[in-house]
Design a protein around this motif. Structure first.
Motif, PDB file in Angstrom:
ATOM      1  N   UNK A  63     -41.268  40.394 -37.997  1.00 16.26           N
ATOM      2  CA  UNK A  63     -40.252  39.560 -37.347  1.00 16.26           C
ATOM      3  C   UNK A  63     -40.468  39.468 -35.844  1.00 16.26           C
ATOM      4  N   UNK A  64     -40.067  38.327 -35.311  1.00 14.51           N
ATOM      5  CA  UNK A  64     -39.912  38.208 -33.860  1.00 14.51           C
ATOM      6  C   UNK A  64     -38.466  38.591 -33.589  1.00 14.51           C
ATOM      7  N   UNK A  65     -38.270  39.447 -32.616  1.00 12.54           N
ATOM      8  CA  UNK A  65     -36.931  39.928 -32.296  1.00 12.54           C
ATOM      9  C   UNK A  65     -36.572  39.435 -30.897  1.00 12.54           C
ATOM     10  N   UNK A  66     -35.451  38.718 -30.796  1.00 10.51           N
ATOM     11  CA  UNK A  66     -34.965  38.199 -29.526  1.00 10.51           C
ATOM     12  C   UNK A  66     -33.699  38.961 -29.162  1.00 10.51           C
ATOM     13  N   UNK A  67     -33.629  39.442 -27.946  1.00  7.42           N
ATOM     14  CA  UNK A  67     -32.506  40.256 -27.486  1.00  7.42           C
ATOM     15  C   UNK A  67     -31.647  39.445 -26.524  1.00  7.42           C
ATOM     16  N   UNK A  68     -30.353  39.391 -26.788  1.00  7.19           N
ATOM     17  CA  UNK A  68     -29.388  38.710 -25.930  1.00  7.19           C
ATOM     18  C   UNK A  68     -28.271  39.704 -25.623  1.00  7.19           C
ATOM     19  N   UNK A  69     -28.481  40.538 -24.617  1.00  6.27           N
ATOM     20  CA  UNK A  69     -27.520  41.596 -24.332  1.00  6.27           C
ATOM     21  C   UNK A  69     -27.528  42.584 -25.482  1.00  6.27           C
ATOM     22  N   UNK A  70     -26.388  42.728 -26.149  1.00 11.75           N
ATOM     23  CA  UNK A  70     -26.296  43.658 -27.279  1.00 11.75           C
ATOM     24  C   UNK A  70     -26.540  42.982 -28.632  1.00 11.75           C
ATOM     25  N   UNK A  71     -26.891  41.720 -28.637  1.00 10.94           N
ATOM     26  CA  UNK A  71     -27.114  40.978 -29.883  1.00 10.94           C
ATOM     27  C   UNK A  71     -28.615  40.737 -30.075  1.00 10.94           C
ATOM     28  N   UNK A  72     -29.093  41.072 -31.264  1.00 12.22           N
ATOM     29  CA  UNK A  72     -30.485  40.797 -31.599  1.00 12.22           C
ATOM     30  C   UNK A  72     -30.544  39.699 -32.650  1.00 12.22           C
ATOM     31  N   UNK A  73     -31.576  38.851 -32.524  1.00  6.54           N
ATOM     32  CA  UNK A  73     -31.814  37.773 -33.480  1.00  6.54           C
ATOM     33  C   UNK A  73     -33.198  37.988 -34.063  1.00  6.54           C
ATOM     34  N   UNK A  74     -33.292  38.008 -35.403  1.00  2.00           N
ATOM     35  CA  UNK A  74     -34.551  38.215 -36.112  1.00  2.00           C
ATOM     36  C   UNK A  74     -35.025  36.893 -36.704  1.00  2.00           C
ATOM     37  N   UNK A  75     -36.314  36.590 -36.535  1.00  2.00           N
ATOM     38  CA  UNK A  75     -36.892  35.378 -37.108  1.00  2.00           C
ATOM     39  C   UNK A  75     -38.238  35.742 -37.722  1.00  2.00           C
ATOM     40  N   UNK A  76     -38.426  35.410 -39.000  1.00  2.00           N
ATOM     41  CA  UNK A  76     -39.704  35.688 -39.655  1.00  2.00           C
ATOM     42  C   UNK A  76     -40.763  34.714 -39.141  1.00  2.00           C
ATOM     43  N   UNK A  77     -42.049  35.079 -39.261  1.00  2.00           N
ATOM     44  CA  UNK A  77     -43.123  34.243 -38.684  1.00  2.00           C
ATOM     45  C   UNK A  77     -43.167  32.811 -39.205  1.00  2.00           C
ATOM     46  N   UNK A  78     -42.926  32.603 -40.500  1.00  2.00           N
ATOM     47  CA  UNK A  78     -42.978  31.236 -41.040  1.00  2.00           C
ATOM     48  C   UNK A  78     -41.832  30.384 -40.514  1.00  2.00           C
ATOM     49  N   UNK A  79     -40.653  30.961 -40.414  1.00  2.00           N
ATOM     50  CA  UNK A  79     -39.509  30.207 -39.894  1.00  2.00           C
ATOM     51  C   UNK A  79     -39.683  29.903 -38.417  1.00  2.00           C
ATOM     52  N   UNK A  80     -40.335  30.801 -37.681  1.00  2.00           N
ATOM     53  CA  UNK A  80     -40.503  30.607 -36.248  1.00  2.00           C
ATOM     54  C   UNK A  80     -41.282  29.327 -35.941  1.00  2.00           C
ATOM     55  N   UNK A  81     -42.173  28.942 -36.829  1.00  2.00           N
ATOM     56  CA  UNK A  81     -42.928  27.692 -36.644  1.00  2.00           C
ATOM     57  C   UNK A  81     -41.968  26.512 -36.478  1.00  2.00           C
ATOM     58  N   UNK A  82     -40.874  26.519 -37.219  1.00  2.00           N
ATOM     59  CA  UNK A  82     -39.913  25.417 -37.191  1.00  2.00           C
ATOM     60  C   UNK A  82     -38.780  25.629 -36.182  1.00  2.00           C
ATOM     61  N   UNK A  83     -38.563  26.884 -35.766  1.00  2.00           N
ATOM     62  CA  UNK A  83     -37.403  27.189 -34.930  1.00  2.00           C
ATOM     63  C   UNK A  83     -37.705  27.424 -33.455  1.00  2.00           C
ATOM     64  N   UNK A  84     -38.991  27.538 -33.075  1.00  2.00           N
ATOM     65  CA  UNK A  84     -39.259  27.827 -31.666  1.00  2.00           C
ATOM     66  C   UNK A  84     -38.739  26.700 -30.792  1.00  2.00           C
ATOM     67  N   UNK A  85     -38.091  27.075 -29.701  1.00  2.00           N
ATOM     68  CA  UNK A  85     -37.487  26.098 -28.795  1.00  2.00           C
ATOM     69  C   UNK A  85     -36.066  25.717 -29.169  1.00  2.00           C
ATOM     70  N   UNK A  86     -35.557  26.238 -30.278  1.00  2.00           N
ATOM     71  CA  UNK A  86     -34.230  25.897 -30.767  1.00  2.00           C
ATOM     72  C   UNK A  86     -33.134  26.604 -29.966  1.00  2.00           C
ATOM     73  N   UNK A  87     -31.987  25.962 -29.875  1.00  6.23           N
ATOM     74  CA  UNK A  87     -30.803  26.557 -29.265  1.00  6.23           C
ATOM     75  C   UNK A  87     -29.747  26.674 -30.355  1.00  6.23           C
ATOM     76  N   UNK A  88     -29.214  27.886 -30.515  1.00  8.17           N
ATOM     77  CA  UNK A  88     -28.120  28.109 -31.458  1.00  8.17           C
ATOM     78  C   UNK A  88     -26.818  28.088 -30.677  1.00  8.17           C
ATOM     79  N   UNK A  89     -25.920  27.204 -31.076  1.00  6.53           N
ATOM     80  CA  UNK A  89     -24.627  27.062 -30.405  1.00  6.53           C
ATOM     81  C   UNK A  89     -23.535  27.278 -31.439  1.00  6.53           C
ATOM     82  N   UNK A  90     -22.307  27.392 -30.977  1.00  7.32           N
ATOM     83  CA  UNK A  90     -21.162  27.489 -31.875  1.00  7.32           C
ATOM     84  C   UNK A  90     -20.148  26.447 -31.442  1.00  7.32           C
ATOM     85  N   UNK A  91     -19.664  25.679 -32.395  1.00 11.68           N
ATOM     86  CA  UNK A  91     -18.735  24.585 -32.115  1.00 11.68           C
ATOM     87  C   UNK A  91     -17.441  24.822 -32.858  1.00 11.68           C
TER      88      UNK A  91
END
Length: 126
Positions: free
Chosen positions: A72-100
């Motif tokens: 996994x690629x692990x992204x750290x945002x303060x105390x929150x970690x986000x895990x992304x597997x290598x195959x999914x990362x191909x489609x998700x790199x550059x993505x912004x996750x928001x909440x509406x």
């Protein structure tokens, strides 16, 4: 003696985001949900992924995981970690996750520059 003025060149436009970005609204919602699910931020995190299916070909997958996997690629945002597997990362790199949270919709929003088209509800893309 003469004076030479050197002007600063104009600032370059910001480079497109590499990796995954998460807005403050989304981080607050993730923290709240992790607390409800009794998932420790020190060990667990949010897993983002992509799987086949949906009306546009690929659909987003979001869930909590107790720990990252080996590749996994692990992204750290303060105390929150986000895990992304290598195959999914191909489609998700550059993505912004928001909440509406509006009268019509409440949930996570994937702002994905890699999506060429998406369905009306925003949960699948190609």
């Amino acid at each position: 003696m003469s004076t030479i003025n050197i002007e600063n060149p104009p600032a370059a436009p910001p480079a497109p985001a590499k990796g995954i970005q998460v807005t403050d609204k989304a981080l607050a919602r993730i923290r709240s949900a992790m607390a409800k699910e009794n998932i420790s931020p020190a060990e667990g995190g949010l897993r983002l992924g992509v799987q086949g299916g949906g009306c546009s070909g690929l659909s987003y997958n979001i869930r909590f995981d107790t720990q990252p996997r080996e590749r996994d690629r692990v992204f750290q945002f303060g105390d929150v970690r986000v895990f992304v597997d290598p195959k999914s990362f191909i489609y998700l790199h550059g993505m912004v996750l928001d909440y509406e949270e509006t009268l019509m919709h409440q949930g996570f929003v994937f702002q994905n520059p890699n999506a060429k088209k998406s369905c009306g509800c925003g949960s699948s893309f190609s």
